[in-house]
Design a protein around this motif. Structure first.
Motif: not given
Length: 338
Positions: A43-44, A49, A52-53
């Motif tokens: 994550q990150g 990312d 997440d998108e």
């Protein structure tokens, strides 16, 4: 997963796969929850990312009808285990650096020195490009929906204590490769000794001295995850690295047409943005790694030409045995001339 386990892997459901399939009964009935995973990227990270998108876009475009559960690196297992879940339907969607255990033809994306510049690679991998067209059919044959690539750039060899700028200097250096065909064979052609190791085991392999370096990635990965261990990065450019945005075909088919369009459009938006961002991100991390003390070597064209000729002479015939003459004829017809 060890190289030995990789060699004996049979595409069968594991207990974990079965558990996910049982849990998927509600999905089959309601088409309301999708499981999205990656085999590489916490994550990150850029990969994280992207998950997440993709989740945000799917949930937004479906008006909340579809919910997406996200699983980052190692949350469901190693590279092979998560890919097994995708093929079995225990994971619905994935940003994958795919395994070749189900179909060696997936090794098309790991063809050494197939393209030699960013412009050539983008043209080949973009929708309508010749590599993109090859991959769609191959993934469909193992029950996966191919949305498109998630390009990163040309990879290299990160190492500690010593490095190699030519084939002769690589003797005695053992590097980690991805546990996929023909990654080990490519690095052996360039003079290295190899150990095929799952991404999740690389840090331990470096710490314990099993390998002297890592030869599977663009500079972001060794810099971000191993910069306390690795000193050098030689930009051998043996593969143009790309993840794959994909989905289990049964999971896709169970969606309504409207929801299929939602997932596809979201994936294409992700892909198009990555084509814009990838080159700049790679250049950024090349500069950042040097600022933080990693010594970076950009190889001259004549050296890259020597590497490319060696890999094509030694590895491409092996690939023809596994992938077939038709695919290799397509690669030879479209690859960058030397």
């Amino acid at each position: 997963m060890t190289p030995q386990q990789k060699g004996t892997f049979l595409p069968a459901l594991t207990a974990l796969s079965a558990a996910f399939l049982l849990a998927g009964a509600s999905f089959a009935a309601e088409a309301a929850t999708l499981r999205l995973a990656t085999d590489s990227g916490t994550q990150g990270s850029p990969a994280g990312d992207t998950l997440d998108e993709w989740r945000r876009l799917v949930e937004e475009k479906s008006g909340g009808d579809l919910e997406v559960e996200v699983y980052y690196q190692n949350e469901l297992g190693g590279q092979q285990e998560v890919f097994d879940l995708l093929v079995a339907g225990g994971v619905d969607m994935m940003l994958s650096w795919p395994m070749t255990s189900y179909d060696k033809r997936i090794g098309v994306i790991y063809t050494p020195y197939m393209t030699l510049s960013w412009d050539e690679a983008v043209q080949a991998y973009s929708p309508g490009g010749w590599v993109n067209e090859l991959l769609g059919g191959i993934f469909a044959d193992i029950g996966l929906k191919f949305f498109g690539p998630w390009p990163e750039g040309f990879n290299g060899v990160a190492s500690r204590d010593q490095y190699a700028l030519d084939i002769e200097s690589a003797e005695g250096l053992t590097v980690r490769t991805m546990p996929v065909f023909p990654a080990p064979q490519t690095m052996q052609a360039l003079g290295y000794q190899t150990a095929a190791i799952d991404w999740g085991e690389v840090y331990t392999a470096l710490q314990t001295g099993v390998v002297d370096g890592e030869a599977g990635n663009v500079i972001y990965w060794p810099y971000e995850y191993f910069r306390d261990t690795l000193d050098y990065y030689v930009h051998t450019k043996h593969f143009f690295m790309t993840g794959i945005l994909t989905m289990n075909m049964d999971s896709f088919d169970r969606l309504s047409e409207a929801h299929q369009q939602v997932v596809s459009e979201a994936a294409h938006e992700i892909m198009e943005q990555q084509f814009v961002d990838a080159r700049a991100r790679d250049e950024h991390y090349i500069a950042k790694a040097q600022e933080d003390g990693m010594e970076y070597f950009a190889l001259p064209e004549e050296t890259l030409d020597t590497f490319a000729r060696r890999a094509r002479e030694q590895v491409w015939p092996l690939m023809e045995e596994e992938l077939g003459a038709e695919i290799m004829d397509t690669i030879r017809a479209n690859a960058t001339p030397l």
